[in-house]
Design an enzyme around this catalytic site. Structure first.
Site, PDB file in Angstrom:
ATOM      1  CG  HIS A  57     -20.847 -37.706  25.749  1.00  8.72           C
ATOM      2  ND1 HIS A  57     -21.679 -36.734  25.253  1.00  8.72           N
ATOM      3  CD2 HIS A  57     -21.490 -38.249  26.804  1.00  8.72           C
ATOM      4  CE1 HIS A  57     -22.788 -36.705  25.985  1.00  8.72           C
ATOM      5  NE2 HIS A  57     -22.706 -37.617  26.925  1.00  8.72           N
ATOM      6  CG  ASN A 130     -26.609 -34.425  27.478  1.00 13.54           C
ATOM      7  OD1 ASN A 130     -25.472 -34.524  27.024  1.00 13.54           O
ATOM      8  ND2 ASN A 130     -27.164 -35.346  28.215  1.00 13.54           N
TER       9      ASN A 130
END
Ligand code: NDP
Length: 507
Positions: A57, A130
């Site tokens: 990320h 997510n």
């Protein structure tokens, strides 16, 4: 004249700087003097500008906004920020891609992170999700291996399709997420045009101490919009920051993106007879069996003033839950509770909670934690630094804790044994949810990626597609010119037999 005087350049310690274009030298053509403290400070700070990049990320964009309750959920949770219809809570959201480095393109095929920090009156609550409701693996012990296989080859430093498919084809539980990743949803058009999912099962409990298992769904009000493989490839080259820009510009223009929070809620009785393991993150709860209820609205309406201060330094941890919300035995969730906090201590230091974007806004930190690098507040002032004490220090509140819950069983490295069909839900997605065009895109997207891997890996992975759905496997096998009878044979084998049959040298 008067104005510029007020706006004098200073050192980091506020001392006026007389010259910022020419270093102090010994004579007009001589070397630089060590006593040019402004130069020394300027260079040494610049040398330390980068902080460790997130391992996953790394590339992200973020914005502030609010969450508003629109449905009464007090029968399920005592969380104060969810306690009445109309109640608004400030939020910060960070979207991200997962596998690429900080400078990588926004349009790549990859899951997207969707992390929300709720600044509640009971402390900061982090929902770290997510854009997909499931994940590739369900045990954190596999996570470093999984990520290594999706990143760069240790020798060539290049992304490696063999590593990618070698790991996934040895991890049958990944087939559901692999199917979503290679569908059009694997390349969302922008961060505004995708859903967010808490993915894990969490626990909610009410004032009476009754508990429920829940799943979070943040449904985009902008509508789902995806890129085709061609559009994604083009954007990666022509506009690698397109989603970052899209979010920033939409908010600047006053086009505030919003999402509806919907919850799936299961009572413990319903959970007992549930056909799927509710603590297995590779599985969804079918909507028909657990219809989602609308709970609230999330709106993003303010851009950060400084990217590094507010987005790069933002830090989320799935373990930050407020009273009324608790964790579940989902193994991935348990692993993340450790790993996120640990990562931020490494990335930002032990006092990362003092960075304004991470600090509680509507609750006060009242702890006995002291000292450490970058303790930038008054460090508990003159108050006691130990508990118990009789000098008026903060005391734990037993009412804020989760009600007692049962755990039992023999300690051991247990595999997932509960109804463990890893293929049915991926098959349902292919057969029942996707339309013809989406199925065609899925097949093409997989072919163009898997087609670059070794044939034995293609064969091993093909068996998993075939086990999810025969047509799915057959179409891919045909497209990659693989012998479908061999694929069928591999699909009928146990995982161990299939591994043996697809060792190096075979195929
Ligand atoms: P439903 O028909 O009730 O729901 C299917 C859901 O799939 C939709 O609501 C949508 O989720 C999502 N979806 C639609 N198109 C796509 C696509 N091209 N790629 C990925 N997801 C898509 O069926 P079930 O609840 O029984 O689920 C069937 C399958 O749908 C599951 O096995 C799973 O793969 C997938 N799915 C299910 C979700 C769930 O929580 N039940 C969530 C997402 C996917 P959304 O409304 O969230 O956009």
């Amino acid at each position: 004249m008067e104005k510029s005087k007020k706006n004098t350049l200073t050192t980091a310690f506020g001392i006026p700087v007389s010259n910022d274009l020419h270093s102090m030298t010994a004579g007009e053509r001589g070397p630089i003097l060590l006593q040019d403290i402004h130069l020394l400070e300027k260079l040494s700070h610049f040398d330390r500008e980068r902080i460790p990049e997130r391992v996953v990320h790394a590339k992200g964009a973020g914005a502030y906004g609010y969450f508003e309750v629109i449905e009464d959920v007090t029968p399920y949770t005592k969380a104060h920020f969810l306690s009445e219809i109309g109640k608004k809570t400030e939020v910060f959201v960070r979207f991200s891609t997962v596998g690429g480095e900080k400078g990588s393109a926004d349009a790549v095929r990859d899951p997207r992170g969707y992390a929300v920090k709720f600044y509640t009156e009971e402390g900061n609550y982090d929902l770290v999700g997510n854009n997909t409701p499931v994940f590739f693996i369900r045990d954190p012990i596999k996570f470093p291996d999984f990520i290594h296989s999706q990143k760069r080859n240790p020798r060539t430093n290049l992304p490696d399709t063999d590593m990618f498919w070698d790991f996934l084809s040895l991890t049958p539980e990944s087939i559901h997420q692999v199917t979503i990743l290679f569908s059009d949803r694997g390349t969302p058009a922008t961060y505004r045009h995708m859903n967010g999912y808490g993915s894990h099962t969490f626990k909610w409990y009410n004032k009476k101490g009754e508990y429920f298992w829940v799943k979070y769904h943040l449904k985009t009000d902008q509508g789902i919009k995806n890129l085709t493989a061609q559009e994604s490839e083009k954007l990666c080259g022509s506009d690698p920051d397109h989603a970052t820009r899209d979010l920033f510009e939409a908010i600047e223009k006053g086009e505030y993106p919003s999402w509806a929070l919907e919850m799936q809620i299961l009572s413990p009785e319903q959970a007992r007879d549930f056909p799927w393991d509710i603590f297995d993150i590779t599985k969804i709860w079918p909507h028909k069996e657990v219809p989602p209820i609308k709970v609230g609205k999330l709106v993003l309406n303010r851009n950060p003033v400084n990217y590094f201060a507010e987005v790069e330094q933002s830090a989320f941890c799935p373990g930050n839950v407020v009273p009324g919300i608790a964790l579940s035995p989902d193994r991935m969730l348990q692993g993340r509770v450790f790993s996120y906090h640990d990562t931020h201590i490494h990335r930002l230091g032990p006092n990362y909670h003092l960075i304004p974007v991470n600090a509680p806004k509507y609750a006060k930190e009242n702890s006995y934690q002291r000292d450490g690098f970058m303790r930038t507040d008054y460090n508990g002032e003159s108050g006691p630094n130990y508990w118990p004490n009789t000098f008026g220090g903060p005391a734990p509140d037993p009412d804020s804790g989760e009600p007692l819950f049962d755990v039992s069983g023999q300690a051991g490295h247990h595999s997932f044994k509960y109804p463990n069909d890893d293929f049915a839900q991926a098959g349902n997605l292919y057969r029942m949810v996707m339309n013809d065009t989406e199925r065609e895109h899925l097949i093409q997207n997989i072919m163009s990626h898997l087609g670059k891997a070794q044939k034995r890996l293609q064969m091993r992975q093909m068996a998993l597609f075939y086990k999810a759905d025969e047509d799915y496997g057959k179409r891919l096998a045909e497209g990659l010119h693989l012998d479908i009878r061999e694929v069928e044979k591999l699909a009928s084998m146990s995982d161990e037999e299939r591994l043996k049959a697809t060792q190096e040298g075979n195929y």
